[in-house]
Scaffold this motif. Structure first.
Motif, PDB file in Angstrom:
ATOM      1  N   GLU A 164      -5.392  61.008   8.682  1.00 39.92           N
ATOM      2  CA  GLU A 164      -4.184  60.174   8.706  1.00 39.92           C
ATOM      3  C   GLU A 164      -3.558  60.219  10.084  1.00 39.92           C
ATOM      4  O   GLU A 164      -3.357  61.296  10.653  1.00 39.92           O
ATOM      5  CB  GLU A 164      -3.150  60.659   7.686  1.00 39.92           C
ATOM      6  CG  GLU A 164      -3.432  60.274   6.265  1.00 39.92           C
ATOM      7  CD  GLU A 164      -2.215  60.503   5.356  1.00 39.92           C
ATOM      8  OE1 GLU A 164      -1.065  60.551   5.854  1.00 39.92           O
ATOM      9  OE2 GLU A 164      -2.428  60.645   4.138  1.00 39.92           O
TER      10      GLU A 164
ATOM     11  N   HIS B 200      -0.156  59.238  12.312  1.00 39.10           N
ATOM     12  CA  HIS B 200       1.272  58.916  12.234  1.00 39.10           C
ATOM     13  C   HIS B 200       1.833  58.785  13.644  1.00 39.10           C
ATOM     14  O   HIS B 200       1.499  59.600  14.517  1.00 39.10           O
ATOM     15  CB  HIS B 200       2.023  60.012  11.471  1.00 39.10           C
ATOM     16  CG  HIS B 200       1.654  60.112  10.028  1.00 39.10           C
ATOM     17  ND1 HIS B 200       2.537  59.814   9.007  1.00 39.10           N
ATOM     18  CD2 HIS B 200       0.486  60.461   9.426  1.00 39.10           C
ATOM     19  CE1 HIS B 200       1.920  59.990   7.837  1.00 39.10           C
ATOM     20  NE2 HIS B 200       0.677  60.377   8.062  1.00 39.10           N
TER      21      HIS B 200
ATOM     22  N   ALA C  24       3.257  56.469   8.980  1.00 39.19           N
ATOM     23  CA  ALA C  24       1.815  56.214   8.924  1.00 39.19           C
ATOM     24  C   ALA C  24       1.486  54.965   9.721  1.00 39.19           C
ATOM     25  O   ALA C  24       2.057  53.900   9.494  1.00 39.19           O
ATOM     26  CB  ALA C  24       1.364  56.058   7.476  1.00 39.19           C
TER      27      ALA C  24
ATOM     28  N   THR D  76      -4.236  53.086   9.239  1.00 41.41           N
ATOM     29  CA  THR D  76      -4.706  54.443   9.020  1.00 41.41           C
ATOM     30  C   THR D  76      -5.166  54.638   7.581  1.00 41.41           C
ATOM     31  O   THR D  76      -4.637  54.028   6.644  1.00 41.41           O
ATOM     32  CB  THR D  76      -3.609  55.473   9.332  1.00 41.41           C
ATOM     33  OG1 THR D  76      -4.162  56.794   9.214  1.00 41.41           O
ATOM     34  CG2 THR D  76      -2.427  55.381   8.373  1.00 41.41           C
TER      35      THR D  76
ATOM     36  N   ARG E 233      -5.294  56.924   4.214  1.00 44.74           N
ATOM     37  CA  ARG E 233      -4.333  57.816   3.563  1.00 44.74           C
ATOM     38  C   ARG E 233      -5.098  58.754   2.638  1.00 44.74           C
ATOM     39  O   ARG E 233      -6.040  58.354   1.949  1.00 44.74           O
ATOM     40  CB  ARG E 233      -3.287  57.030   2.756  1.00 44.74           C
ATOM     41  CG  ARG E 233      -2.503  56.000   3.551  1.00 44.74           C
ATOM     42  CD  ARG E 233      -1.760  56.565   4.760  1.00 44.74           C
ATOM     43  NE  ARG E 233      -0.837  57.642   4.444  1.00 44.74           N
ATOM     44  CZ  ARG E 233       0.441  57.474   4.092  1.00 44.74           C
ATOM     45  NH1 ARG E 233       0.937  56.243   3.975  1.00 44.74           N
ATOM     46  NH2 ARG E 233       1.228  58.517   3.868  1.00 44.74           N
TER      47      ARG E 233
END
Length: 299
Positions: free
Chosen positions: A116, A118, A237, A241, A243
């Motif tokens: 992930e 961010h 996020a 991306t 998850r």
């Protein structure tokens, strides 16, 4: 990136002119769907052309989970051990962060278990008081769902449009929806203040539907509008991306027509293969987010 072999634990590959050693390509990362590490690395290699522009220049953090969603996972800000010296970093020796400025960097970080991605709503060049995006995270409480998020999003879009801001919808890749708006650079305090006030206006209109307070006990049946992700220290996020859920969801840009047509949560749930197909058909539905001409000024 060449299609990885299914047998060796370590395989050299050339990505964007960089030599990257890919490891454990046979490992099943998502048992519920059978997605292997090789398949997920291939996703990032292929989606990078549309994902990297939304991350580049921004100090990235990662949810690292080398064994997948059912193994140990942690939020990592510093570059992990094994990060190549050619990977761009920012923040100085005290708090270095990776900058996702290439396909090679994206694939490398995923190979190290950073599934992930961010990022904050400001770039390293502009600094923490140069936010160029606003984001609202619409998070459904128990008994609410993505369909309800879409109805809230449609009203928020109208309110933002009245304020001279253009809203772009992106699924969170989990249960909710993100709304972004490109901005003329503003301080984190100013953006957070506007976002909180906007969420408060929405709650004033629909007190039984929308919640601004972070108190979890108040969330059942309501949509929590998380305005706090506009704080300079917070991240969201990144669009496109993966998850880490039972199934590999993706934070997926969608159209307002799709938001309006959503009648079941599954209508706006996309996996990596779905997203690559969408990119092939539509290109980057979020391209306007980084278009300077679309930037609005906070009222």
């Amino acid at each position: 990136m060449p299609a990885p072999s299914a047998s060796p634990d370590r395989q050299p590959a050339e990505v964007d002119g960089r030599q990257v050693v890919l490891t454990h390509l046979d490992k099943v990362v998502f048992p519920a769907t059978g997605h292997t590490k090789a398949q997920l690395l291939r996703y990032y290699a292929q989606v990078a052309a549309v994902m990297v522009p939304h991350a580049t220049g921004r100090p990235a953090s990662f949810v690292r989970a080398p064994e997948g969603p059912h193994g140990q996972a942690w939020f990592a800000k510093r570059p992990p051990a094994g990060t190549p010296s050619w990977v761009t970093t920012t923040g100085g020796p005290g708090e270095p962060h990776v900058v996702l400025d290439s396909t090679a960097t994206l694939v490398t970080m995923a190979n190290l278990g950073g599934w992930e991605v961010h990022v904050p709503q400001w770039t390293a060049d502009a600094g923490r008081d140069g936010h160029d995006r606003l984001v609202l995270d619409l998070d459904p409480g128990e008994g609410a769902d993505l369909v309800l998020c879409c109805r809230v999003a449609e009203r928020l879009r109208q309110m933002m449009d009245d304020d001279g801001l253009t809203a772009f919808p992106v699924t969170s890749g989990s249960k909710g929806l993100h709304l972004y708006a490109p901005l003329e650079p503003a301080t984190g305090r100013a953006v957070s203040g506007y976002a909180k006030a906007l969420a408060g206006r929405m709650q004033g209109e629909h007190p039984g539907l929308v919640l601004v307070s972070m108190t979890r006990s108040l969330r059942p049946g309501k949509i929590f509008i998380d305005w706090s992700q506009n704080a300079s220290a917070k991240t969201t996020a990144c669009p496109y991306t993966l998850r880490l859920r039972d199934r590999p969801g993706v934070a997926t840009p969608v159209t307002w027509d799709e938001v309006a047509a959503c009648r079941a949560p599954g209508d706006l749930v996309f996996g990596p293969e779905d997203v690559l197909d969408r990119v092939g058909r539509y290109g980057d539905l979020l391209a306007g987010l980084d278009d300077g001409a679309a930037r609005g000024r906070l009222p």
